[in-house]
Design an enzyme around this catalytic site. Structure first.
Site, PDB file in Angstrom:
ATOM      1  N   GLU A  78      50.555  28.169  20.258  1.00 52.50           N
ATOM      2  CA  GLU A  78      49.523  28.885  21.064  1.00 52.50           C
ATOM      3  C   GLU A  78      48.432  29.495  20.248  1.00 52.50           C
ATOM      4  O   GLU A  78      47.414  29.593  20.237  1.00 52.50           O
ATOM      5  CB  GLU A  78      50.451  29.931  21.541  1.00 52.50           C
ATOM      6  CG  GLU A  78      51.203  29.393  22.974  1.00 52.50           C
ATOM      7  CD  GLU A  78      52.655  28.832  22.404  1.00 52.50           C
ATOM      8  OE1 GLU A  78      52.792  29.148  21.265  1.00 52.50           O
ATOM      9  OE2 GLU A  78      53.213  28.076  23.252  1.00 52.50           O
ATOM     10  N   HIS A 136      59.086  34.192  31.821  1.00 52.73           N
ATOM     11  CA  HIS A 136      58.132  33.230  32.298  1.00 52.73           C
ATOM     12  C   HIS A 136      57.407  34.446  33.521  1.00 52.73           C
ATOM     13  O   HIS A 136      57.217  33.920  34.432  1.00 52.73           O
ATOM     14  CB  HIS A 136      58.791  32.049  33.108  1.00 52.73           C
ATOM     15  CG  HIS A 136      59.418  31.244  32.213  1.00 52.73           C
ATOM     16  ND1 HIS A 136      60.413  31.167  31.221  1.00 52.73           N
ATOM     17  CD2 HIS A 136      58.868  29.804  32.137  1.00 52.73           C
ATOM     18  CE1 HIS A 136      60.540  30.058  30.680  1.00 52.73           C
ATOM     19  NE2 HIS A 136      59.553  29.327  31.230  1.00 52.73           N
ATOM     20  N   PRO A 183      51.979  34.609  20.877  1.00 55.86           N
ATOM     21  CA  PRO A 183      51.361  34.374  19.513  1.00 55.86           C
ATOM     22  C   PRO A 183      49.899  34.135  19.186  1.00 55.86           C
ATOM     23  O   PRO A 183      49.399  34.175  18.437  1.00 55.86           O
ATOM     24  CB  PRO A 183      52.062  32.711  19.221  1.00 55.86           C
ATOM     25  CG  PRO A 183      53.323  32.957  20.246  1.00 55.86           C
ATOM     26  CD  PRO A 183      52.823  33.829  21.416  1.00 55.86           C
ATOM     27  N   GLU A 201      48.978  22.865  26.097  1.00 54.85           N
ATOM     28  CA  GLU A 201      50.246  22.016  26.262  1.00 54.85           C
ATOM     29  C   GLU A 201      50.433  21.605  27.419  1.00 54.85           C
ATOM     30  O   GLU A 201      50.464  22.125  28.624  1.00 54.85           O
ATOM     31  CB  GLU A 201      51.360  23.143  25.889  1.00 54.85           C
ATOM     32  CG  GLU A 201      51.069  23.607  24.278  1.00 54.85           C
ATOM     33  CD  GLU A 201      52.106  24.766  24.188  1.00 54.85           C
ATOM     34  OE1 GLU A 201      52.811  25.426  25.034  1.00 54.85           O
ATOM     35  OE2 GLU A 201      51.827  25.582  23.454  1.00 54.85           O
ATOM     36  N   GLN A 210      50.448  28.174  28.548  1.00 51.75           N
ATOM     37  CA  GLN A 210      51.335  27.619  29.689  1.00 51.75           C
ATOM     38  C   GLN A 210      52.000  28.868  30.415  1.00 51.75           C
ATOM     39  O   GLN A 210      52.156  28.612  31.777  1.00 51.75           O
ATOM     40  CB  GLN A 210      52.508  26.903  28.976  1.00 51.75           C
ATOM     41  CG  GLN A 210      53.039  25.812  29.894  1.00 51.75           C
ATOM     42  CD  GLN A 210      53.859  24.581  29.499  1.00 51.75           C
ATOM     43  OE1 GLN A 210      54.952  24.880  28.839  1.00 51.75           O
ATOM     44  NE2 GLN A 210      53.300  23.494  29.173  1.00 51.75           N
ATOM     45  N   LEU A 232      52.298  22.227  20.258  1.00 53.62           N
ATOM     46  CA  LEU A 232      53.007  23.271  20.886  1.00 53.62           C
ATOM     47  C   LEU A 232      52.578  24.264  19.813  1.00 53.62           C
ATOM     48  O   LEU A 232      53.605  24.675  18.858  1.00 53.62           O
ATOM     49  CB  LEU A 232      54.452  23.217  20.843  1.00 53.62           C
ATOM     50  CG  LEU A 232      55.041  22.816  22.490  1.00 53.62           C
ATOM     51  CD1 LEU A 232      56.506  22.257  22.161  1.00 53.62           C
ATOM     52  CD2 LEU A 232      55.206  23.992  23.218  1.00 53.62           C
TER      53      LEU A 232
END
Lengths: 350, 322
Positions: B60, B129, B89, B29, B82, B58
């Site tokens: 995964e 994140h 996933p 991505e 990312q 998008l």
């Protein structure tokens, strides 16, 4: 090439309309018949072998043969097939030995083959997770300038999976030469289609991916062949993927471990059995005067002999040893595999 | 030798490997037009074209799933996830297929794909994140896992992963993407998988770390009044067991550092190996300094979650005093 827009839910048919498919000669018609008999015989014998304890749990595909044979015959040998467990024996149409597939159902390592030998991927057990593989292979072939097309087989329940969605969308975005072949047998174990989707027809999903969809009578081997041929031609011409919904009915249990009496309408099952796909094609060929009793008998006897030899070959496989546990996991296995095997052998041999 | 930041070394490795082997392609991505959200793939699309540095939808699981098919078509895909937690996933494909497919084909087909991703906390980012997901990846049979901690290793381990015939996951410590700077060999540079690096030698105690915890271990070693050895594992699978056991035999005291939650984390595996194979070398318990068994926290309190120099020093002192 005509695009089927959402709303066109009419099933494409050949047999019931007593049409003929352009480009198919008598030899082709008989080859389709021979393939149907081979898969039908494989399936019926497998159920017997299961009851005899000679193979393990088995996913029955009785009345799905027309969908499998019709679509597979629309492919060239260089095209790739990605089967689900419902198409476990589809490799037979590519020369994969039936003994190999029987070994798979016997839980023996000889049941795995090298996909590159037949352009038939490994049997996919989880639902729909092979759809992205087929999309990736088709896309990868296209990037290499190879003319090959891929076909992914999955059921109605698979269209609820994220993997189906991601694979279909990827294929469309990348313009992958892929046929998404959905065998809608209207049941996912005990879950009926109406509990699987609120879409009027599964073919409607195609529009959401920006690809054409075709809805076809899945019990009509010629209609399936014709529809798949059209999708394959589109793919090969660089026009990207097509979604095919082949509508049939699961008249057998999901697998040998399933008892559908708890959830299915047995009267409907009996009604569908009367229209089963091999019989329909048999009658069509006889109406055309292409099939004789003698030929039908010969094909059936050939298939039965093939299966007798296949189960004997599968049962003659030497038992797998514990070293098989560690083989083929890595090209370059870790040292622990060696010490684990040595320890296991010491205990097993004691 | 040029000095590069860690993320620049990743970019350098990708440029070198795509130039070296036409079957290598990058996909993910925002990797193409944008050059990656961390700029790890900058310049690849311009140099090698949109077919070899592919902006994907998008998806995964779709990225890794199509990568399986790309391998079957003869490609060597390098997939970017990312962020660490956005990779989950893709575990569907990793567990069900990536680690099993070669085995399924009885060795007939190879799946030389790479999954690389920025991982780890300390970057003041929104939820999810910040994860350190190595345990999930290490646990999957058929898959190798590498975690660089220096720019040179970031380049060399990624090159090794791309050339490896089996699937490899490379976790890149994003906290030190643009803080660790160091000399990186120009051109082709390969650091073989499965070999740890002794960061500094010592006699009294070993701190074992990987990724962003290596600089933490080094700073802790500076702060301890003892001779401390720091071992950077570099590859979690295959593990350089010899290097671990050699260091344990030498110092007799081992502190393990990981930023992932404690329970069944990678340090637990290291502790088990030490218990099985080094028990007579040990002069005290094997201690773990880890994240806690909680969701990775809001960033205002993330420093309390991350293994700190102070926590590593505390563990080391306890062990030295044992």
């Amino acid at each position: 090439m005509a695009q089927v827009l959402p709303g066109e839910h009419e099933l494409r048919r050949v047999i019931d309309e007593d049409r003929e498919v352009e480009g198919l000669g008598e030899a082709d018609l008989l080859e389709l018949y021979r393939s149907l008999i081979l898969l039908r015989t494989y399936d019926e014998r497998s159920l017997v072998y299961h009851r005899q304890g000679r193979i393990g749990t088995y996913a029955i595909f009785w009345n799905h043969e027309a969908a499998q044979v019709g679509s597979a015959h629309a492919l060239e040998d260089d095209d790739w097939i990605f089967p689900s467990y419902r198409e476990s024996a589809i490799g037979l149409l590519r020369g994969l030995p039936p003994a190999t597939v029987l070994s798979w159902w016997r839980g023996h390592p000889a049941g795995w083959w090298n996909p590159a030998d037949y352009n038939v991927a490994s049997i996919c057990v989880p639902i729909a997770t092979h759809v992205p593989h087929a999309a990736g292979l088709a896309w990868g072939k296209k990037l290499k300038g190879d003319g090959a097309v891929a076909i992914a087989y999955f059921g109605d329940g698979a269209t609820s999976e994220g993997a189906f969605h991601e694979g279909a969308n990827f294929a469309a975005v990348m313009g992958a030469p892929l046929v998404l072949f959905c065998t809608n047998n209207q049941w996912a174990i005990s879950t009926p289609l109406e509990a699987q989707t609120k879409a009027e027809a599964l073919v409607d999903k195609a529009a959401g991916y920006g690809m054409p969809g075709i809805r076809v009578d899945g019990g009509d081997v010629l209609a399936v062949y014709e529809a798949t041929r059209e999708a394959v031609a589109r793919a090969r011409d660089g026009e990207g993927p097509t979604f095919i919904e082949a509508v049939t009915y699961r008249v057998a249990p999901h697998a040998t471990a399933d008892d559908p009496r708890a959830y299915i309408d047995l009267a409907r099952v009996e009604e569908e059995k009367q229209r089963e796909c091999v019989g329909r094609y048999d009658a069509y060929l006889r109406r055309l005067g292409v099939l004789t009793d003698e030929l039908a008998h010969e094909f059936k006897e050939d298939a039965l002999a093939t299966m007798r030899a296949a189960i004997a070959a599968a049962e003659a496989e030497p038992p797998a040893g514990p070293e098989e546990l560690f083989e083929h996991v890595y090209v370059d296995p870790p040292t622990s595999f060696g010490s684990d095997l040595a320890e296991l052998r010491r205990i097993l041999d004691a | 030798m040029p000095e590069l930041y860690l993320v620049e070394a990743v970019n350098d490795a990708l440029h070198c490997e795509l130039a070296r082997d036409e079957s290598v392609m990058v996909m993910g991505e925002d990797v193409g037009r944008a050059g990656g959200v961390f700029r790890a793939t900058a310049g690849l699309r311009e140099r090698f074209g949109a077919d070899r540095c592919v902006d994907t939808p998008l998806a995964e699981a779709g990225i890794l799933g199509t990568a399986v098919g790309l391998c079957m078509a003869g490609w060597r895909p390098v997939c970017e996830m990312q962020y660490d937690a956005f990779s989950y996933p893709c575990l569907d494909q990793l567990i069900n297929h990536v680690g099993r497919y070669r085995w399924r084909t009885r060795g007939g087909m190879e799946f030389p794909l790479v999954v690389r991703m920025p991982y780890g906390g300390g970057v003041r980012a929104p939820e999810l994140h910040d994860d350190s997901p190595e345990t999930f990846y290490v646990h999957v049979p058929g898959v190798k896992v590498a975690v660089p901690s220096t720019p040179a290793d970031a380049k060399g381990l990624l090159a090794a992963a791309i050339r490896d015939p089996d699937p490899v996951v490379v976790l890149e410590p994003k906290l030190i993407y643009r803080t660790e700077r160091g000399e990186v060999p120009e051109g082709e540079h390969v650091v073989p998988l499965g070999r740890a690096r002794v960061v500094r030698e010592g006699d009294d105690l070993t701190i074992v770390a990987y990724g962003a915890m290596v600089p933490v271990a080094e700073r802790a070693a500076d702060a301890i009044d003892a001779s401390v050895e720091v071992l950077d594992l570099r590859t979690l699978k295959p593990l350089d067991e010899e290097a671990l056991l050699a260091s344990a035999a030498k110092t007799g005291r081992v502190v393990l550092v990981q930023e992932a939650p404690r329970t069944v984390g990678y340090a637990a595996e290291l502790a088990a190996i030490l218990a099985e194979k080094a028990i007579l070398d040990l002069r005290g318990p094997v201690l773990r300094v880890t994240g806690y068994d909680v969701p990775y926290p809001y960033w205002q309190i993330e420093d309390a979650y991350m293994p700190s120099v102070e926590r590593v020093v505390d563990a080391a002192r306890r062990l030295l005093a044992f």
